[in-house]
Scaffold this motif. Sequence first.
Motif, PDB file in Angstrom:
ATOM      1  N   ALA A   1       0.836  -1.206   0.000  1.00  0.00           N
ATOM      2  CA  ALA A   1       0.000   0.000   0.000  1.00  0.00           C
ATOM      3  C   ALA A   1       0.870   1.255   0.000  1.00  0.00           C
ATOM      4  O   ALA A   1       0.579   2.217  -0.716  1.00  0.00           O
ATOM      5  N   ASP A   2       1.950   1.237   0.768  1.00  0.00           N
ATOM      6  CA  ASP A   2       2.852   2.385   0.818  1.00  0.00           C
ATOM      7  C   ASP A   2       3.562   2.597  -0.517  1.00  0.00           C
ATOM      8  O   ASP A   2       3.873   3.724  -0.881  1.00  0.00           O
ATOM      9  N   ALA A   3       3.816   1.509  -1.241  1.00  0.00           N
ATOM     10  CA  ALA A   3       4.515   1.603  -2.525  1.00  0.00           C
ATOM     11  C   ALA A   3       3.606   2.094  -3.649  1.00  0.00           C
ATOM     12  O   ALA A   3       4.092   2.506  -4.701  1.00  0.00           O
ATOM     13  N   CYS A   4       2.317   2.060  -3.444  1.00  0.00           N
ATOM     14  CA  CYS A   4       1.353   2.484  -4.461  1.00  0.00           C
ATOM     15  C   CYS A   4       1.107   3.983  -4.310  1.00  0.00           C
ATOM     16  O   CYS A   4       0.471   4.425  -3.361  1.00  0.00           O
ATOM     17  N   ALA A   5       1.614   4.737  -5.274  1.00  0.00           N
ATOM     18  CA  ALA A   5       1.520   6.203  -5.185  1.00  0.00           C
ATOM     19  C   ALA A   5       0.122   6.729  -5.496  1.00  0.00           C
ATOM     20  O   ALA A   5      -0.296   7.756  -4.984  1.00  0.00           O
ATOM     21  N   ASP A   6      -0.612   6.039  -6.340  1.00  0.00           N
ATOM     22  CA  ASP A   6      -1.924   6.500  -6.779  1.00  0.00           C
ATOM     23  C   ASP A   6      -3.021   5.817  -5.976  1.00  0.00           C
ATOM     24  O   ASP A   6      -3.186   4.603  -6.041  1.00  0.00           O
ATOM     25  N   ASP A   7      -3.788   6.602  -5.223  1.00  0.00           N
ATOM     26  CA  ASP A   7      -4.902   6.036  -4.465  1.00  0.00           C
ATOM     27  C   ASP A   7      -6.229   6.342  -5.152  1.00  0.00           C
ATOM     28  O   ASP A   7      -7.268   6.429  -4.507  1.00  0.00           O
ATOM     29  N   GLY A   8      -6.196   6.496  -6.461  1.00  0.00           N
ATOM     30  CA  GLY A   8      -7.438   6.714  -7.205  1.00  0.00           C
ATOM     31  C   GLY A   8      -8.232   5.423  -7.263  1.00  0.00           C
ATOM     32  O   GLY A   8      -7.927   4.442  -6.602  1.00  0.00           O
ATOM     33  N   GLY A   9      -9.245   5.417  -8.062  1.00  0.00           N
ATOM     34  CA  GLY A   9     -10.062   4.223  -8.197  1.00  0.00           C
ATOM     35  C   GLY A   9     -11.224   4.233  -7.234  1.00  0.00           C
ATOM     36  O   GLY A   9     -11.437   5.167  -6.469  1.00  0.00           O
ATOM     37  N   SER A  10     -11.969   3.168  -7.257  1.00  0.00           N
ATOM     38  CA  SER A  10     -13.174   3.060  -6.443  1.00  0.00           C
ATOM     39  C   SER A  10     -12.822   2.790  -4.982  1.00  0.00           C
ATOM     40  O   SER A  10     -11.814   2.165  -4.670  1.00  0.00           O
ATOM     41  N   ALA A  11     -13.654   3.242  -4.081  1.00  0.00           N
ATOM     42  CA  ALA A  11     -13.477   2.992  -2.649  1.00  0.00           C
ATOM     43  C   ALA A  11     -14.162   1.682  -2.284  1.00  0.00           C
ATOM     44  O   ALA A  11     -15.197   1.656  -1.654  1.00  0.00           O
ATOM     45  N   ASN A  12     -13.569   0.601  -2.719  1.00  0.00           N
ATOM     46  CA  ASN A  12     -14.155  -0.710  -2.461  1.00  0.00           C
ATOM     47  C   ASN A  12     -13.800  -1.194  -1.064  1.00  0.00           C
ATOM     48  O   ASN A  12     -12.835  -0.757  -0.475  1.00  0.00           O
ATOM     49  N   CYS A  13     -14.584  -2.116  -0.570  1.00  0.00           N
ATOM     50  CA  CYS A  13     -14.327  -2.718   0.740  1.00  0.00           C
ATOM     51  C   CYS A  13     -13.627  -4.058   0.536  1.00  0.00           C
ATOM     52  O   CYS A  13     -14.186  -5.111   0.830  1.00  0.00           O
ATOM     53  N   ASP A  14     -12.412  -4.023  -0.018  1.00  0.00           N
ATOM     54  CA  ASP A  14     -11.646  -5.240  -0.243  1.00  0.00           C
ATOM     55  C   ASP A  14     -11.015  -5.685   1.068  1.00  0.00           C
ATOM     56  O   ASP A  14     -10.498  -4.867   1.814  1.00  0.00           O
ATOM     57  N   ARG A  15     -11.036  -6.989   1.310  1.00  0.00           N
ATOM     58  CA  ARG A  15     -10.332  -7.543   2.460  1.00  0.00           C
ATOM     59  C   ARG A  15     -10.130  -9.038   2.256  1.00  0.00           C
ATOM     60  O   ARG A  15     -10.810  -9.665   1.459  1.00  0.00           O
ATOM     61  N   VAL A  16      -9.194  -9.584   2.985  1.00  0.00           N
ATOM     62  CA  VAL A  16      -8.885 -11.004   2.894  1.00  0.00           C
ATOM     63  C   VAL A  16      -9.779 -11.751   3.880  1.00  0.00           C
ATOM     64  O   VAL A  16      -9.979 -11.318   5.009  1.00  0.00           O
ATOM     65  N   VAL A  17     -10.299 -12.888   3.415  1.00  0.00           N
ATOM     66  CA  VAL A  17     -11.172 -13.722   4.250  1.00  0.00           C
ATOM     67  C   VAL A  17     -10.587 -15.129   4.334  1.00  0.00           C
ATOM     68  O   VAL A  17     -10.196 -15.706   3.320  1.00  0.00           O
ATOM     69  N   ILE A  18     -10.541 -15.653   5.539  1.00  0.00           N
ATOM     70  CA  ILE A  18     -10.135 -17.036   5.768  1.00  0.00           C
ATOM     71  C   ILE A  18     -11.399 -17.826   6.069  1.00  0.00           C
ATOM     72  O   ILE A  18     -12.082 -17.539   7.060  1.00  0.00           O
ATOM     73  N   PRO A  19     -11.767 -18.790   5.201  1.00  0.00           N
ATOM     74  CA  PRO A  19     -12.975 -19.579   5.469  1.00  0.00           C
ATOM     75  C   PRO A  19     -12.843 -20.350   6.786  1.00  0.00           C
ATOM     76  O   PRO A  19     -11.817 -20.980   7.037  1.00  0.00           O
ATOM     77  N   MET A  20     -13.889 -20.274   7.606  1.00  0.00           N
ATOM     78  CA  MET A  20     -13.882 -20.953   8.904  1.00  0.00           C
ATOM     79  C   MET A  20     -15.249 -21.547   9.205  1.00  0.00           C
ATOM     80  O   MET A  20     -15.900 -21.179  10.180  1.00  0.00           O
ATOM     81  N   PRO A  21     -15.705 -22.485   8.382  1.00  0.00           N
ATOM     82  CA  PRO A  21     -17.007 -23.087   8.675  1.00  0.00           C
ATOM     83  C   PRO A  21     -16.970 -23.861   9.991  1.00  0.00           C
ATOM     84  O   PRO A  21     -16.005 -24.560  10.286  1.00  0.00           O
ATOM     85  N   GLY A  22     -17.996 -23.673  10.784  1.00  0.00           N
ATOM     86  CA  GLY A  22     -18.114 -24.403  12.043  1.00  0.00           C
ATOM     87  C   GLY A  22     -17.246 -23.890  13.178  1.00  0.00           C
ATOM     88  O   GLY A  22     -17.215 -24.481  14.248  1.00  0.00           O
ATOM     89  N   VAL A  23     -16.542 -22.784  12.970  1.00  0.00           N
ATOM     90  CA  VAL A  23     -15.663 -22.244  14.003  1.00  0.00           C
ATOM     91  C   VAL A  23     -16.467 -21.369  14.961  1.00  0.00           C
ATOM     92  O   VAL A  23     -17.305 -20.581  14.542  1.00  0.00           O
ATOM     93  N   ARG A  24     -16.188 -21.499  16.232  1.00  0.00           N
ATOM     94  CA  ARG A  24     -16.859 -20.688  17.243  1.00  0.00           C
ATOM     95  C   ARG A  24     -16.147 -19.349  17.407  1.00  0.00           C
ATOM     96  O   ARG A  24     -14.943 -19.238  17.223  1.00  0.00           O
ATOM     97  N   GLU A  25     -16.916 -18.344  17.785  1.00  0.00           N
ATOM     98  CA  GLU A  25     -16.376 -16.997  17.999  1.00  0.00           C
ATOM     99  C   GLU A  25     -15.236 -17.001  19.011  1.00  0.00           C
ATOM    100  O   GLU A  25     -14.240 -16.304  18.846  1.00  0.00           O
ATOM    101  N   SER A  26     -15.353 -17.802  20.052  1.00  0.00           N
ATOM    102  CA  SER A  26     -14.330 -17.832  21.099  1.00  0.00           C
ATOM    103  C   SER A  26     -12.984 -18.350  20.587  1.00  0.00           C
ATOM    104  O   SER A  26     -11.944 -18.043  21.156  1.00  0.00           O
ATOM    105  N   TRP A  27     -12.986 -19.131  19.509  1.00  0.00           N
ATOM    106  CA  TRP A  27     -11.751 -19.682  18.969  1.00  0.00           C
ATOM    107  C   TRP A  27     -10.883 -18.615  18.305  1.00  0.00           C
ATOM    108  O   TRP A  27      -9.680 -18.788  18.199  1.00  0.00           O
ATOM    109  N   VAL A  28     -11.494 -17.542  17.822  1.00  0.00           N
ATOM    110  CA  VAL A  28     -10.750 -16.512  17.093  1.00  0.00           C
ATOM    111  C   VAL A  28     -10.563 -15.233  17.907  1.00  0.00           C
ATOM    112  O   VAL A  28     -10.083 -14.230  17.381  1.00  0.00           O
TER     113      VAL A  28
END
Length: 107
Positions: A24-51
């Motif tokens: 992100a620091d190396a990218c000089a241009d912050d143009g473009g759409s304001a998308n809500c991009d993020r990384v997701v780790i699939p966790m089927p069946g995982v309880r909230e207390s585990w994370v």
Amino acid sequence: MNKEEIAALPPKIEIAIKAGRAAADACADDGGSANCDRVVIPMPGVRESWVKGLRGYLQQANGWHCRGFHLDTPFAGIGNRRYAGVQAMHKSLKDQGVACYVWYQMD
């Protein structure tokens, strides 16, 4: 994902965040759409207390996605910079053997 795999995630997530911050620091241009991009780790069946203590939040399953842990993106940028950072985080986690994907939500 079992408890042992989740316990091994914190250092991997920190490495990924560092890679994302650098990209992100190396990218000089912050143009473009304001998308809500993020990384997701699939966790089927995982309880909230585990994370508890991981950097992100656990989303409930819905009709399109299984339950997943959405990682924080603690770096500047909402357009191209965020995209670059999230892509770097994704690559870092994949290279470390973590099954994950990128969530794209358009505004």
